[in-house]
Scaffold this active site. Sequence first.
Site, PDB file in Angstrom:
ATOM      1  N   ARG A  58       0.797  -1.231   0.000  1.00  0.00           N
ATOM      2  CA  ARG A  58       0.000   0.000   0.000  1.00  0.00           C
ATOM      3  C   ARG A  58       0.833   1.287   0.000  1.00  0.00           C
ATOM      4  O   ARG A  58       0.467   2.255  -0.673  1.00  0.00           O
ATOM      5  CB  ARG A  58      -0.984   0.000   1.167  1.00  0.00           C
ATOM      6  CG  ARG A  58      -2.077  -1.056   1.037  1.00  0.00           C
ATOM      7  CD  ARG A  58      -3.146  -0.902   2.097  1.00  0.00           C
ATOM      8  NE  ARG A  58      -3.928   0.307   1.882  1.00  0.00           N
ATOM      9  CZ  ARG A  58      -3.857   1.395   2.623  1.00  0.00           C
ATOM     10  NH1 ARG A  58      -3.012   1.461   3.647  1.00  0.00           N
ATOM     11  NH2 ARG A  58      -4.603   2.443   2.347  1.00  0.00           N
ATOM     12  N   TYR A 102      -0.302   3.551  -2.958  1.00  0.00           N
ATOM     13  CA  TYR A 102      -1.210   4.646  -2.617  1.00  0.00           C
ATOM     14  C   TYR A 102      -0.555   5.744  -1.793  1.00  0.00           C
ATOM     15  O   TYR A 102      -1.250   6.631  -1.299  1.00  0.00           O
ATOM     16  CB  TYR A 102      -2.402   4.128  -1.803  1.00  0.00           C
ATOM     17  CG  TYR A 102      -3.113   2.926  -2.346  1.00  0.00           C
ATOM     18  CD1 TYR A 102      -3.512   1.898  -1.507  1.00  0.00           C
ATOM     19  CD2 TYR A 102      -3.410   2.819  -3.699  1.00  0.00           C
ATOM     20  CE1 TYR A 102      -4.181   0.790  -1.985  1.00  0.00           C
ATOM     21  CE2 TYR A 102      -4.076   1.717  -4.191  1.00  0.00           C
ATOM     22  CZ  TYR A 102      -4.460   0.695  -3.328  1.00  0.00           C
ATOM     23  OH  TYR A 102      -5.121  -0.401  -3.818  1.00  0.00           O
ATOM     24  N   CYS A 162      14.830  -5.111  -3.290  1.00  0.00           N
ATOM     25  CA  CYS A 162      15.727  -4.323  -4.137  1.00  0.00           C
ATOM     26  C   CYS A 162      14.956  -3.228  -4.857  1.00  0.00           C
ATOM     27  O   CYS A 162      14.886  -3.193  -6.095  1.00  0.00           O
ATOM     28  CB  CYS A 162      16.446  -5.234  -5.127  1.00  0.00           C
ATOM     29  SG  CYS A 162      17.606  -6.352  -4.338  1.00  0.00           S
TER      30      CYS A 162
END
Length: 484
Positions: A380, A384, A411
């Site tokens: 998330r 977002y 990475c």
Amino acid sequence: MNHQAAAGAELAPAWLPAAGDLNELVPAMWAHDVERGPGGGLTIGGIAVSELKEQYGTPLFVMSEDDFRARARTFKDAFDAAFADICGGVDVYYAGKAFLSTEVARWVDSEGLRLDTCSGGELAVARRAGLTGEKLGLHGNNKSDAEINRALDMDLGRIVVDSLHELVRVADLATARGTVAKVMLRLTPGVHAHTHESIATAHEDQKFGLSMLPSGATAEMELSPAETAAKFAVDSPGINFLGFHAHIGSQIFEAEGFEMAARRLLAFTAEIQGKYAVTLPELDLGGGYGIAYTAVDSPRPAAEVAQAMAAVVRESCRELGIKAPRISIEPGRAIVGSTTFTLYETGTQKTVQVEVDGQEDLTAPRRYVSVDGGMSDNARPVLYEADYAAVLANRSSDAAAALSRVVGKHCESGDIVVRDVYLPNDVAAGDLLAVPGTGAYCWALASNYNYVPRPPVIAVKDGIARLIVRGETEDDLLARDLGA
């Protein structure tokens, strides 16, 4: 401790409160049975997180079953009470996309809720959990024939249709089988929710739903896509047309969007009923109720949301002169989000000097604290720009605060778990951190990036922890690789 006393405070975003007691737990962010034990370490249901780490390892999703059940009951009771005089109560569909397992599906069913799914896989979980079709709904903007046929096989209580193209397919498949599909039409009521663009779903410029606006060069003479679909649903022998559905977005705190959507959908319901001499018995007002990810988030209690929505439905139906349809809602995050935290072990740390915005030649320290998970178990923040909090979990600390960035092991420079948080400056490798509010869309969005196995999920009830989703192993990852 004041804001300036914390190392790196000059780099803190404006929304982040000044560093206070770093051992304090903000109640709105945690399950009700999470607290600090006698030694200062975090406990859930009386079990120390250090014990959970020893038994299950880290990263680890830690869920309170009691808290999940309590939140589910709260939504059901609050909305039933608010709508009792309007339509006899509310059908609460738990939005399984937030987090779903067979165990959680059974909790949902036993607490009197229904289950909203959005794929064949989620339907398979529901079937494995023993839920019957009338308690299920199926969403999706591009359902396959196999998913539609599975929904028909299971005699689902509703298929939420997203387009005229899909509606025709559902009707054709149902007719070919000699059955009737129970259908709701998902509309875009033109309400722009106050949330991140990627999770706002009721404005025109996105993939979901049927527009309520006329289209074409002679728009004033044409039916809207929503009305075109409604007319088809009324006329089709393969469709049992239940009514309309809208979902304006996710992680929403303001009431205005929900209320505006309800008014528009009820007005459209009245229009279609009058024009096509049909009764539409149901109306789904979606979900999207916000939770507290950080100390500045202020979610509205379920009862307050329910009363506000009931007032709008009651008033609108009276003004329109229609009988109120049976209302349904779809909370997911608001039920499961705060029931769960993710437990990590810390590793590498470093501190860098960063230029302070707007202050030439001034730098301040930012500490990076690496953990043994990251974007593979919580996508998330990178998707977002979601904000989270974190606390030192295996002990308490009286050390001074340092502005910290909790990062993962992948990475990617964007592999950030918590962008800005105050942590004690004595956090060291081997300590445990807990990130609250990870019940929704974290495990559900988890990936195997860098061939990292997805973490297990445990549920705690009555002082006992048990595995409800086992963690993946490297053998699991290699089992699908056919190159051997």
